[in-house]
Write a protein that holds these residues in place. Structure first.
Motif, PDB file in Angstrom:
ATOM      1  N   MET A 349       0.859  -1.177   0.000  1.00  0.00           N
ATOM      2  CA  MET A 349       0.000   0.000   0.000  1.00  0.00           C
ATOM      3  C   MET A 349       0.899   1.231   0.000  1.00  0.00           C
ATOM      4  SD  MET A 349      -3.022   1.109   2.678  1.00  0.00           S
ATOM      5  CE  MET A 349      -3.965  -0.357   2.301  1.00  0.00           C
ATOM      6  N   PHE A 350       0.875   1.972  -1.104  1.00  0.00           N
ATOM      7  CA  PHE A 350       1.671   3.189  -1.262  1.00  0.00           C
ATOM      8  C   PHE A 350       3.141   2.939  -0.935  1.00  0.00           C
ATOM      9  CE2 PHE A 350      -2.623   4.851  -0.358  1.00  0.00           C
ATOM     10  CZ  PHE A 350      -2.852   5.466  -1.579  1.00  0.00           C
ATOM     11  N   GLY A 351       3.654   1.831  -1.454  1.00  0.00           N
ATOM     12  CA  GLY A 351       5.073   1.538  -1.307  1.00  0.00           C
ATOM     13  C   GLY A 351       5.443   0.834  -0.025  1.00  0.00           C
ATOM     14  N   LYS A 352       4.488   0.563   0.855  1.00  0.00           N
ATOM     15  CA  LYS A 352       4.770  -0.134   2.102  1.00  0.00           C
ATOM     16  C   LYS A 352       4.173  -1.536   2.042  1.00  0.00           C
ATOM     17  CE  LYS A 352       4.951   4.033   4.985  1.00  0.00           C
ATOM     18  NZ  LYS A 352       6.367   3.882   5.377  1.00  0.00           N
ATOM     19  N   ILE A 353       4.937  -2.536   2.482  1.00  0.00           N
ATOM     20  CA  ILE A 353       4.486  -3.924   2.495  1.00  0.00           C
ATOM     21  C   ILE A 353       4.003  -4.245   3.896  1.00  0.00           C
ATOM     22  CG2 ILE A 353       5.092  -6.314   2.021  1.00  0.00           C
ATOM     23  CD1 ILE A 353       5.211  -4.507  -0.395  1.00  0.00           C
ATOM     24  N   GLY A 354       2.756  -4.663   3.998  1.00  0.00           N
ATOM     25  CA  GLY A 354       2.163  -4.927   5.309  1.00  0.00           C
ATOM     26  C   GLY A 354       2.766  -6.113   6.030  1.00  0.00           C
ATOM     27  N   THR A 355       2.714  -6.050   7.368  1.00  0.00           N
ATOM     28  CA  THR A 355       3.213  -7.149   8.223  1.00  0.00           C
ATOM     29  C   THR A 355       2.120  -7.685   9.146  1.00  0.00           C
ATOM     30  OG1 THR A 355       3.965  -5.545   9.877  1.00  0.00           O
ATOM     31  CG2 THR A 355       5.554  -6.214   8.182  1.00  0.00           C
ATOM     32  N   LEU A 356       0.920  -7.124   9.064  1.00  0.00           N
ATOM     33  CA  LEU A 356      -0.166  -7.558   9.946  1.00  0.00           C
ATOM     34  C   LEU A 356      -0.649  -8.936   9.524  1.00  0.00           C
ATOM     35  CD1 LEU A 356      -2.246  -6.926  12.185  1.00  0.00           C
ATOM     36  CD2 LEU A 356      -3.694  -5.912  10.399  1.00  0.00           C
ATOM     37  N   LYS A 357      -0.539  -9.897  10.443  1.00  0.00           N
ATOM     38  CA  LYS A 357      -0.950 -11.265  10.135  1.00  0.00           C
ATOM     39  C   LYS A 357      -2.455 -11.419  10.358  1.00  0.00           C
ATOM     40  CE  LYS A 357       3.424 -13.551  11.203  1.00  0.00           C
ATOM     41  NZ  LYS A 357       3.626 -14.048   9.836  1.00  0.00           N
ATOM     42  N   PRO A 358      -3.197 -11.831   9.359  1.00  0.00           N
ATOM     43  CA  PRO A 358      -4.642 -12.018   9.542  1.00  0.00           C
ATOM     44  C   PRO A 358      -4.932 -13.440  10.025  1.00  0.00           C
ATOM     45  CG  PRO A 358      -4.079 -12.352   7.267  1.00  0.00           C
ATOM     46  CD  PRO A 358      -2.775 -12.036   7.982  1.00  0.00           C
ATOM     47  N   TYR A 359      -6.168 -13.639  10.414  1.00  0.00           N
ATOM     48  CA  TYR A 359      -6.591 -15.025  10.640  1.00  0.00           C
ATOM     49  C   TYR A 359      -6.455 -15.766   9.327  1.00  0.00           C
ATOM     50  CZ  TYR A 359      -8.523 -13.993  15.251  1.00  0.00           C
ATOM     51  OH  TYR A 359      -8.673 -13.646  16.564  1.00  0.00           O
ATOM     52  N   GLU A 360      -6.041 -17.042   9.434  1.00  0.00           N
ATOM     53  CA  GLU A 360      -5.816 -17.823   8.221  1.00  0.00           C
ATOM     54  C   GLU A 360      -6.561 -19.140   8.341  1.00  0.00           C
ATOM     55  OE1 GLU A 360      -1.996 -19.894   6.144  1.00  0.00           O
ATOM     56  OE2 GLU A 360      -1.831 -17.769   6.622  1.00  0.00           O
ATOM     57  N   LEU A 361      -7.190 -19.556   7.246  1.00  0.00           N
ATOM     58  CA  LEU A 361      -7.958 -20.799   7.226  1.00  0.00           C
ATOM     59  C   LEU A 361      -7.038 -21.987   6.999  1.00  0.00           C
ATOM     60  CD1 LEU A 361     -10.923 -19.660   4.944  1.00  0.00           C
ATOM     61  CD2 LEU A 361     -10.861 -19.731   7.433  1.00  0.00           C
ATOM     62  N   THR A 362      -7.433 -23.116   7.600  1.00  0.00           N
ATOM     63  CA  THR A 362      -6.766 -24.388   7.292  1.00  0.00           C
ATOM     64  C   THR A 362      -7.854 -25.426   7.090  1.00  0.00           C
ATOM     65  OG1 THR A 362      -5.147 -26.022   8.035  1.00  0.00           O
ATOM     66  CG2 THR A 362      -6.547 -25.076   9.728  1.00  0.00           C
ATOM     67  N   ALA A 363      -7.599 -26.315   6.167  1.00  0.00           N
ATOM     68  CA  ALA A 363      -8.632 -27.301   5.831  1.00  0.00           C
ATOM     69  C   ALA A 363      -8.982 -28.167   7.044  1.00  0.00           C
ATOM     70  CB  ALA A 363      -8.154 -28.167   4.670  1.00  0.00           C
ATOM     71  N   GLY A 364     -10.279 -28.339   7.267  1.00  0.00           N
ATOM     72  CA  GLY A 364     -10.731 -29.167   8.389  1.00  0.00           C
ATOM     73  C   GLY A 364     -12.238 -29.227   8.440  1.00  0.00           C
ATOM     74  N   ASP A 365     -12.756 -29.882   9.467  1.00  0.00           N
ATOM     75  CA  ASP A 365     -14.209 -30.070   9.566  1.00  0.00           C
ATOM     76  C   ASP A 365     -14.823 -29.369  10.771  1.00  0.00           C
ATOM     77  OD1 ASP A 365     -14.321 -31.860   7.319  1.00  0.00           O
ATOM     78  OD2 ASP A 365     -13.458 -33.423   8.610  1.00  0.00           O
ATOM     79  N   SER A 366     -13.982 -28.676  11.571  1.00  0.00           N
ATOM     80  CA  SER A 366     -14.497 -28.137  12.824  1.00  0.00           C
ATOM     81  C   SER A 366     -15.435 -26.952  12.614  1.00  0.00           C
ATOM     82  CB  SER A 366     -13.336 -27.722  13.733  1.00  0.00           C
ATOM     83  OG  SER A 366     -12.528 -26.749  13.089  1.00  0.00           O
ATOM     84  N   ASN A 367     -15.219 -26.209  11.551  1.00  0.00           N
ATOM     85  CA  ASN A 367     -16.060 -25.036  11.310  1.00  0.00           C
ATOM     86  C   ASN A 367     -16.704 -25.163   9.926  1.00  0.00           C
ATOM     87  OD1 ASN A 367     -15.363 -23.314  13.694  1.00  0.00           O
ATOM     88  ND2 ASN A 367     -13.322 -23.527  12.804  1.00  0.00           N
ATOM     89  N   ILE A 368     -17.999 -25.340   9.897  1.00  0.00           N
ATOM     90  CA  ILE A 368     -18.708 -25.432   8.620  1.00  0.00           C
ATOM     91  C   ILE A 368     -19.069 -24.013   8.201  1.00  0.00           C
ATOM     92  CG2 ILE A 368     -20.756 -26.271   7.438  1.00  0.00           C
ATOM     93  CD1 ILE A 368     -20.768 -28.656   9.387  1.00  0.00           C
ATOM     94  N   LEU A 369     -18.453 -23.587   7.112  1.00  0.00           N
ATOM     95  CA  LEU A 369     -18.679 -22.228   6.630  1.00  0.00           C
ATOM     96  C   LEU A 369     -19.885 -22.145   5.707  1.00  0.00           C
ATOM     97  CD1 LEU A 369     -14.962 -21.283   5.841  1.00  0.00           C
ATOM     98  CD2 LEU A 369     -16.245 -20.923   7.968  1.00  0.00           C
ATOM     99  N   PHE A 370     -20.181 -23.263   5.023  1.00  0.00           N
ATOM    100  CA  PHE A 370     -21.308 -23.245   4.081  1.00  0.00           C
ATOM    101  C   PHE A 370     -21.786 -24.677   3.913  1.00  0.00           C
ATOM    102  CE2 PHE A 370     -22.641 -24.021  -0.342  1.00  0.00           C
ATOM    103  CZ  PHE A 370     -23.737 -23.185  -0.408  1.00  0.00           C
ATOM    104  N   TRP A 371     -23.131 -24.825   3.884  1.00  0.00           N
ATOM    105  CA  TRP A 371     -23.708 -26.183   3.696  1.00  0.00           C
ATOM    106  C   TRP A 371     -24.983 -26.035   2.904  1.00  0.00           C
ATOM    107  CZ3 TRP A 371     -24.408 -30.288   8.113  1.00  0.00           C
ATOM    108  CH2 TRP A 371     -24.752 -31.527   7.539  1.00  0.00           C
ATOM    109  N   ASP A 372     -24.965 -26.581   1.692  1.00  0.00           N
ATOM    110  CA  ASP A 372     -26.160 -26.575   0.836  1.00  0.00           C
ATOM    111  C   ASP A 372     -26.659 -28.004   0.747  1.00  0.00           C
ATOM    112  OD1 ASP A 372     -28.135 -26.219  -1.001  1.00  0.00           O
ATOM    113  OD2 ASP A 372     -26.847 -25.499  -2.638  1.00  0.00           O
ATOM    114  N   SER A 373     -27.723 -28.319   1.469  1.00  0.00           N
ATOM    115  CA  SER A 373     -28.227 -29.699   1.530  1.00  0.00           C
ATOM    116  C   SER A 373     -29.156 -30.041   0.373  1.00  0.00           C
ATOM    117  CB  SER A 373     -28.966 -29.910   2.862  1.00  0.00           C
ATOM    118  OG  SER A 373     -30.068 -29.008   2.943  1.00  0.00           O
TER     119      SER A 373
END
Length: 479
Positions: A349-373
């Protein structure tokens, strides 16, 4: 893919995907080859100038060339004599007048070795006397055939007339005959008089050929002398003139002719002298769009807007800087919060590279983000999109799962696409439900779609329970 035999145009097969680049490639070759002109080493189109030359050649015409042999030409490379030059000492009968020697006599010229030699040709000394004859010698009366029988009646002798000698070196052309000398002097005076009359008449006089010397003198005195008060610096260089003093003068004013002056940032001196009226001051082309509004150069007013001090606030898109003059006090606003720790990691952003680490997803079954039955089915032989379109807003990995079955003995095929490109695909041929699971790496903004098809249009292909799940990477570091 096949190509044509001559220009190698690309020819798509019936199963090939039509590629616009192939069509452009074929068009570029055609555009080049259609206008290519023929040469001695390649085929091509004939230029219109060559067609005119070609039309001017008669049927059955021969090639005629210059020959190095006198009297010959070359026809189709074969020597052909067309003219036989005459022979002899003077075959063309050339005369001396033909070569500019018409006034030259055919008399034999005296050789230098014969001049003053015995039995040769006599030479004259500086007084016109035979250099070979004795300068002092005598003759008898009988040897002089034109000896006078008496003296002149005026009482003179053979060497004088009225006491005027005929010897010496008089200025006349005649040296011995007194009468001829007098006539020559008279004629000389007549010539001078005629020249004087001509000179007076050239100055506006009207003397006749019978004018006397008195007439001539009076006419000379009547010739008007110069008038005015011009001086040399006021008359063109090299031009003769006179003023009221009657003296012939020569002008010294420089002739500058036609000069050209190119305008500059400072005054330029126009040189003194005569200018013929064709000189000029070069025109100045002023790009008014580059000259500040209200400023005039060479009579042309600038149109460049005066923007003064402009303030720009950064946004999510580029902002156009208005054309015109900026006075140097304009700014682009800054923000004290523009720090790397406030910018998402790896985001620039305007010549600066960010260092803020966001939450990151990892494959798994603990959190269902979407389910179309919902159950979807199709008998289409071509893949069709089913279910929802899913867009990820966080990067990482997600797990996608769904249930499949065939409606009969036919097989089905499924496909998962990310951003319009294939992620995975497979076939299935069971009438029982089975679950397919895939783990996919995603970035913010990735778009996922699901497609199925049936290999037999008499039976359906089924899909249901489309689910997206994940495990979150912990934002904590435990020491």
């Amino acid at each position: 893919m096949q190509t044509t035999a001559n220009l190698e145009f690309k020819k798509p097969e019936g199963t090939d995907v039509v590629n616009i680049e192939d069509l452009n490639y074929n068009a570029d070759i055609a555009d080049t080859e259609i206008v290519k002109k023929a040469s001695s080493s390649q085929d091509g189109r004939m230029a219109k100038e060559d067609k005119v030359k070609f039309d001017g050649i008669s049927t059955g015409a021969n090639k005629v060339e210059q020959s190095s042999t006198n009297g010959n030409i070359k026809i189709d490379g074969v020597e052909k004599k067309v003219y036989t030059p005459p022979t002899g000492t003077n075959p063309y009968g050339t005369t001396k007048a033909d070569v500019g020697l018409g006034n030259v006599t055919n008399d034999a010229q005296v050789k230098r070795t014969e001049m003053g030699a015995a039995s040769g040709v006599a030479t004259l000394d500086s007084s016109g006397v035979n250099a070979q004859a004795p300068k002092a010698h005598t003759h008898t009366k009988s040897q002089i055939t034109d000896f006078p029988s008496s003296l002149p009646a005026n009482g003179g002798n053979s060497t004088t007339v009225n006491s005027h000698t005929a010897n010496g070196t008089p200025a006349t052309t005649e040296k011995t005959d007194i009468i001829k000398m007098i006539n020559e002097v008279f004629q000389s005076g007549t010539n001078v008089k005629a020249d004087a009359i001509s000179a007076v008449n050239s100055k506006g006089g009207s003397l006749g050929s019978d004018a006397t010397w008195d007439d001539i003198i009076a006419a000379i005195n009547a010739i008007a002398r110069g008038q005015g008060n011009a001086v040399e610096s006021q008359v063109l260089s090299g031009v003769k003139f006179s003023n009221s003093d009657g003296q012939l003068r020569t002008g010294t004013m420089p002739n500058k002719g036609a000069i050209t002056i190119t305008p500059s940032g400072s005054d330029q001196t126009i040189p003194a002298g005569y200018h013929n009226g064709s000189g000029k001051v070069s025109a100045v082309t002023v790009p008014v769009a580059n000259v500040l509004s209200g400023t005039t150069i060479a009579g042309q007013t600038g149109t460049m807007p005066n923007r003064g001090a402009v303030t720009l606030t950064p946004g999510t898109t580029d902002q156009t800087i208005s054309n015109g003059y900026h006075n140097g006090s304009g700014i682009v606003k800054g923000d004290a919060n523009l720090k790397t720790e406030n910018i998402r990691e790896d985001v620039s952003m305007f010549g600066k590279i960010g260092t803020l680490k966001p939450y990151e997803l990892t494959a798994g079954d603990s959190n269902i983000l979407f389910w179309d039955s919902q159950q979807y089915n199709t008998t289409s032989y071509t893949r069709v999109k089913v279910g929802k379109t899913i867009t990820t807003n966080i990067k990482g990995k997600i797990r996608i799962s769904f249930d499949l079955r065939c409606g009969g003995s036919a097989s089905l095929a499924y496909e998962v696409d990310k951003n319009g490109s294939l992620v995975t695909s497979n076939s299935y041929n069971s009438t029982s439900w089975t679950t397919e699971t895939i783990d996919v790496t995603c970035s913010q903004g990735d778009v996922f779609e699901f497609l199925i098809k049936s290999y037999n249009e008499d039976y359906n292909a089924y899909i249901k329970n489309i689910k997206v799940s994940t495990d979150l990477v912990s934002p904590l570091t435990i020491a």
